[in-house]
Design a protein around this motif. Structure first.
Motif, PDB file in Angstrom:
ATOM      1  N   PHE A  66       0.840  -1.193   0.000  1.00 61.48           N
ATOM      2  CA  PHE A  66       0.000   0.000   0.000  1.00 61.48           C
ATOM      3  C   PHE A  66       0.882   1.252   0.000  1.00 61.48           C
ATOM      4  CE2 PHE A  66      -2.748  -3.089   2.220  1.00 61.48           C
ATOM      5  CZ  PHE A  66      -3.940  -2.923   1.518  1.00 61.48           C
ATOM      6  N   ILE A  67       0.350   2.316  -0.571  1.00 62.10           N
ATOM      7  CA  ILE A  67       0.934   3.643  -0.401  1.00 62.10           C
ATOM      8  C   ILE A  67      -0.027   4.456   0.450  1.00 62.10           C
ATOM      9  CG2 ILE A  67       1.527   5.824  -1.533  1.00 62.10           C
ATOM     10  CD1 ILE A  67       2.367   4.160  -3.973  1.00 62.10           C
ATOM     11  N   MET A  68       0.465   4.975   1.574  1.00 64.80           N
ATOM     12  CA  MET A  68      -0.312   5.948   2.332  1.00 64.80           C
ATOM     13  C   MET A  68       0.203   7.331   1.946  1.00 64.80           C
ATOM     14  SD  MET A  68      -0.544   6.944   6.360  1.00 64.80           S
ATOM     15  CE  MET A  68      -1.492   5.579   7.004  1.00 64.80           C
ATOM     16  N   ALA A  69      -0.612   8.080   1.231  1.00 70.97           N
ATOM     17  CA  ALA A  69      -0.241   9.422   0.794  1.00 70.97           C
ATOM     18  C   ALA A  69      -0.865  10.428   1.754  1.00 70.97           C
ATOM     19  CB  ALA A  69      -0.721   9.674  -0.632  1.00 70.97           C
ATOM     20  N   ASP A  70      -0.046  10.939   2.669  1.00 70.16           N
ATOM     21  CA  ASP A  70      -0.525  11.926   3.632  1.00 70.16           C
ATOM     22  C   ASP A  70      -0.393  13.299   2.981  1.00 70.16           C
ATOM     23  OD1 ASP A  70      -1.104  13.619   5.702  1.00 70.16           O
ATOM     24  OD2 ASP A  70       0.179  12.633   7.169  1.00 70.16           O
ATOM     25  N   GLU A  71      -1.531  13.821   2.509  1.00 70.30           N
ATOM     26  CA  GLU A  71      -1.531  15.046   1.710  1.00 70.30           C
ATOM     27  C   GLU A  71      -2.192  16.210   2.452  1.00 70.30           C
ATOM     28  OE1 GLU A  71      -3.100  14.107  -2.186  1.00 70.30           O
ATOM     29  OE2 GLU A  71      -1.698  12.438  -2.454  1.00 70.30           O
ATOM     30  N   ILE A  72      -2.049  16.232   3.771  1.00 69.21           N
ATOM     31  CA  ILE A  72      -2.713  17.239   4.590  1.00 69.21           C
ATOM     32  C   ILE A  72      -2.262  18.658   4.224  1.00 69.21           C
ATOM     33  CG2 ILE A  72      -1.033  17.135   6.469  1.00 69.21           C
ATOM     34  CD1 ILE A  72      -4.865  17.528   6.867  1.00 69.21           C
ATOM     35  N   TYR A  73      -1.049  18.806   3.670  1.00 68.50           N
ATOM     36  CA  TYR A  73      -0.553  20.133   3.277  1.00 68.50           C
ATOM     37  C   TYR A  73      -0.692  20.381   1.772  1.00 68.50           C
ATOM     38  CZ  TYR A  73       1.547  20.344   7.940  1.00 68.50           C
ATOM     39  OH  TYR A  73       1.737  20.371   9.308  1.00 68.50           O
ATOM     40  N   VAL A 123      17.550  23.603   3.761  1.00 69.80           N
ATOM     41  CA  VAL A 123      16.949  23.360   2.445  1.00 69.80           C
ATOM     42  C   VAL A 123      15.705  24.230   2.339  1.00 69.80           C
ATOM     43  CG1 VAL A 123      15.833  21.656   0.955  1.00 69.80           C
ATOM     44  CG2 VAL A 123      17.838  21.004   2.324  1.00 69.80           C
ATOM     45  N   LYS A 124      15.602  25.014   1.270  1.00 72.73           N
ATOM     46  CA  LYS A 124      14.450  25.897   1.110  1.00 72.73           C
ATOM     47  C   LYS A 124      13.191  25.067   0.891  1.00 72.73           C
ATOM     48  CE  LYS A 124      12.901  30.038  -1.352  1.00 72.73           C
ATOM     49  NZ  LYS A 124      13.218  30.996  -2.447  1.00 72.73           N
ATOM     50  N   PRO A 125      12.191  25.196   1.754  1.00 71.67           N
ATOM     51  CA  PRO A 125      10.971  24.401   1.614  1.00 71.67           C
ATOM     52  C   PRO A 125      10.096  24.909   0.476  1.00 71.67           C
ATOM     53  CG  PRO A 125      10.767  25.897   3.472  1.00 71.67           C
ATOM     54  CD  PRO A 125      12.167  26.058   2.950  1.00 71.67           C
ATOM     55  N   ASP A 126       9.368  24.004  -0.156  1.00 69.56           N
ATOM     56  CA  ASP A 126       8.442  24.427  -1.210  1.00 69.56           C
ATOM     57  C   ASP A 126       6.985  24.158  -0.846  1.00 69.56           C
ATOM     58  OD1 ASP A 126       8.613  21.666  -1.460  1.00 69.56           O
ATOM     59  OD2 ASP A 126       9.639  21.727  -3.383  1.00 69.56           O
ATOM     60  N   GLY A 127       6.727  23.875   0.430  1.00 66.55           N
ATOM     61  CA  GLY A 127       5.354  23.682   0.872  1.00 66.55           C
ATOM     62  C   GLY A 127       5.272  23.655   2.388  1.00 66.55           C
ATOM     63  N   ALA A 128       4.043  23.468   2.897  1.00 62.27           N
ATOM     64  CA  ALA A 128       3.759  23.453   4.338  1.00 62.27           C
ATOM     65  C   ALA A 128       4.196  24.774   4.966  1.00 62.27           C
ATOM     66  CB  ALA A 128       4.404  22.254   5.016  1.00 62.27           C
ATOM     67  N   PHE A 129       4.629  24.768   6.252  1.00 62.94           N
ATOM     68  CA  PHE A 129       5.114  26.016   6.866  1.00 62.94           C
ATOM     69  C   PHE A 129       6.198  25.735   7.904  1.00 62.94           C
ATOM     70  CE2 PHE A 129       0.464  25.610   8.145  1.00 62.94           C
ATOM     71  CZ  PHE A 129       0.654  24.758   9.208  1.00 62.94           C
ATOM     72  N   TYR A 130       7.228  24.990   7.456  1.00 58.65           N
ATOM     73  CA  TYR A 130       8.328  24.627   8.346  1.00 58.65           C
ATOM     74  C   TYR A 130       9.683  24.789   7.660  1.00 58.65           C
ATOM     75  CZ  TYR A 130       4.400  22.066  10.408  1.00 58.65           C
ATOM     76  OH  TYR A 130       3.175  21.716  10.925  1.00 58.65           O
ATOM     77  N   PHE A 131      10.698  25.077   8.482  1.00 59.39           N
ATOM     78  CA  PHE A 131      12.092  24.936   8.081  1.00 59.39           C
ATOM     79  C   PHE A 131      12.723  23.879   8.972  1.00 59.39           C
ATOM     80  CE2 PHE A 131      11.437  29.072   6.188  1.00 59.39           C
ATOM     81  CZ  PHE A 131      12.310  29.078   5.105  1.00 59.39           C
ATOM     82  N   PHE A 132      13.554  23.041   8.379  1.00 61.07           N
ATOM     83  CA  PHE A 132      14.311  22.059   9.149  1.00 61.07           C
ATOM     84  C   PHE A 132      15.770  22.463   9.031  1.00 61.07           C
ATOM     85  CE2 PHE A 132      15.319  17.528  10.357  1.00 61.07           C
ATOM     86  CZ  PHE A 132      14.577  17.545  11.532  1.00 61.07           C
ATOM     87  N   VAL A 133      16.305  22.999  10.112  1.00 63.32           N
ATOM     88  CA  VAL A 133      17.566  23.737  10.073  1.00 63.32           C
ATOM     89  C   VAL A 133      18.671  22.943  10.765  1.00 63.32           C
ATOM     90  CG1 VAL A 133      18.662  25.946  10.588  1.00 63.32           C
ATOM     91  CG2 VAL A 133      16.168  25.848  10.245  1.00 63.32           C
ATOM     92  N   LYS A 134      19.833  22.893  10.122  1.00 62.28           N
ATOM     93  CA  LYS A 134      20.998  22.236  10.729  1.00 62.28           C
ATOM     94  C   LYS A 134      21.477  23.071  11.907  1.00 62.28           C
ATOM     95  CE  LYS A 134      24.157  18.870   9.749  1.00 62.28           C
ATOM     96  NZ  LYS A 134      24.655  18.597  11.090  1.00 62.28           N
ATOM     97  N   ILE A 135      21.726  22.411  13.018  1.00 58.80           N
ATOM     98  CA  ILE A 135      22.262  23.108  14.192  1.00 58.80           C
ATOM     99  C   ILE A 135      23.619  23.710  13.838  1.00 58.80           C
ATOM    100  CG2 ILE A 135      23.196  22.725  16.510  1.00 58.80           C
ATOM    101  CD1 ILE A 135      20.959  20.727  16.969  1.00 58.80           C
TER     102      ILE A 135
END
Length: 383
Positions: A196-203, A309-321
């Motif tokens: 199965f593929i679970m496609a979580d497309e909430i954003y 990495v510049k995000p192209d969706g949602a509303f988060y940045f995941f930043v290296k310490i």
């Protein structure tokens, strides 16, 4: 009596996101960029529909899958937006938030010792349910691929025990999405296998650089789509999720849903119907504002010399310490931010071990709050 508790429940922990949010709650003069909660109010016309439902005593049970009017509107919505067709009678379930949709999906398709392939880092709401089902989460390290969960990185992890691949895009916590070509390649990899593929497309409505493409339009027969109104219509507290899948699958998921919650809240269903009929484009102005915020935050983080990495969706940045704090793990780093500059972000370790060394920053906050938070982050870096 605690020794009688289900060991699988005892072994799981409260979400690291909430754990850190709760830890800093109530701290005076704290700027928090932790929670993925839209800071826009629910649109007025949707709130009015909820009030009307109360006034008209729309307070009884509905069909377990939700009212047929809402299921039809949901099917129309994904067809207009993403060109995917589902039968509202048999292939749509209205759930109590996307979280319940994830729960009932896993409890329907998983059993002892099967494997679920996940990108790492990833939203922490999947692994505990997988483990409660007796299944095994299998993480794929997507840090070397700029957080892209592609067919090439998935393929080596597929075994005879693989039951499901989770595709959560746009992603929480990275904000990274996948292109149509990348999703087509994943579909080609999985097609014909007992997976199965679970496609979580909430954003899905918060995709900045491209139109959202649902993998269900390519491999519908193996795909379970999770969506909802929390992010697109700023309705987190209304708790309306949407699940779409072929009827051969939904007929079984519906049984788990029925014994779980009976049906989604009727008042919220009425509000959701308004959202999906007269609020098709309610997300557009919110998306533009999030994009403006993203560009602002990205420019500030770059100027600070932080790796991101510049995000192209949602509303988060995941930043290296930052390198000057490499001796700290992500939790310790985030605690230092709290103690030294009164800034709260989420430790990357909340998003699996592959999030260690990072922190998540949510920009679902006003520009004023973001500016102050980034000023504090910069002040910490310059200490």
């Amino acid at each position: 009596m605690e020794h009688l508790i289900n060991p699988r429940v005892k072994d799981i922990e409260i979400s690291g996101i909430r754990k850190f949010f709760n830890l800093v709650a109530g701290t005076e003069n704290m700027v928090s960029l932790t929670i993925g909660q839209p800071d826009f109010p629910t649109p007025l016309h949707i709130k009015e529909a909820g009030k009307k439902a109360i006034d008209e005593n729309f307070t009884s049970y509905t069909h377990n899958a939700g009212t047929i009017e809402l299921r039809s509107a949901a099917a129309d919505f994904v067809n207009k937006k993403y060109q995917v067709t589902f039968d509202p009678e048999t292939e749509v379930i209205v759930t109590t938030g996307a979280s319940e949709a994830i729960d009932i999906t896993f409890r329907t398709i998983l059993n002892e010792d099967v494997e679920v392939i996940l990108p790492g880092p990833v939203y922490p709401g999947y692994e505990p349910i997988i483990r409660l089902c007796g299944a095994k989460p299998v993480y794929v390290d997507i840090r070397p691929t700029q957080f892209r969960f592609t067919a090439d990185v998935i393929k080596p992890y597929i075994t005879e025990n693989t039951r499901c691949i989770v595709l959560p895009y746009p992603s929480n916590p990275t904000g990274v999405s996948l292109t149509k070509k990348e999703l087509e390649e994943i579909a080609d990899l999985v097609r014909g296998r007992s997976i199965f593929i679970m496609a979580d497309e909430i954003y899905s409505e918060l995709n900045f650089e491209q139109e959202h493409y649902s993998i269900a339009s390519n491999i519908r027969e193996q795909t379970i789509v999770i969506n909802g109104l929390s992010k697109s219509h700023s309705m987190t507290g209304w708790r309306i999720g949407l699940l779409f899948a072929p009827k051969e699958i939904t007929q079984h998921i519906l049984k788990v849903h029925q014994y779980n919650v009976t049906c989604a809240t009727t008042i919220s269903q009425a509000a959701a119907l308004e959202a999906l009929t007269n609020g098709l484009d309610d997300a557009v102005p919110m998306k533009q504002e999030y994009k403006n915020r993203r560009d602002f935050v990205y420019s500030r983080l770059e100027r600070m010399g932080l790796e991101v990495v510049k995000p192209d969706g949602a509303f988060y940045f995941f930043v290296k310490i930052p390198a000057l704090t490499e001796e700290l793990n992500s939790f310790e780093f985030c605690l230092q931010l709290v103690e030294k500059v009164k800034l709260a972000v989420v430790p990357g370790s909340a998003f699996s071990t592959y999030g260690e060394g990072y922190f998540r920053l949510s920009y679902a906050y006003s520009m004023e709050t973001l500016e102050e938070g980034l000023n504090r982050l910069e002040a910490y870096i310059n200490l």
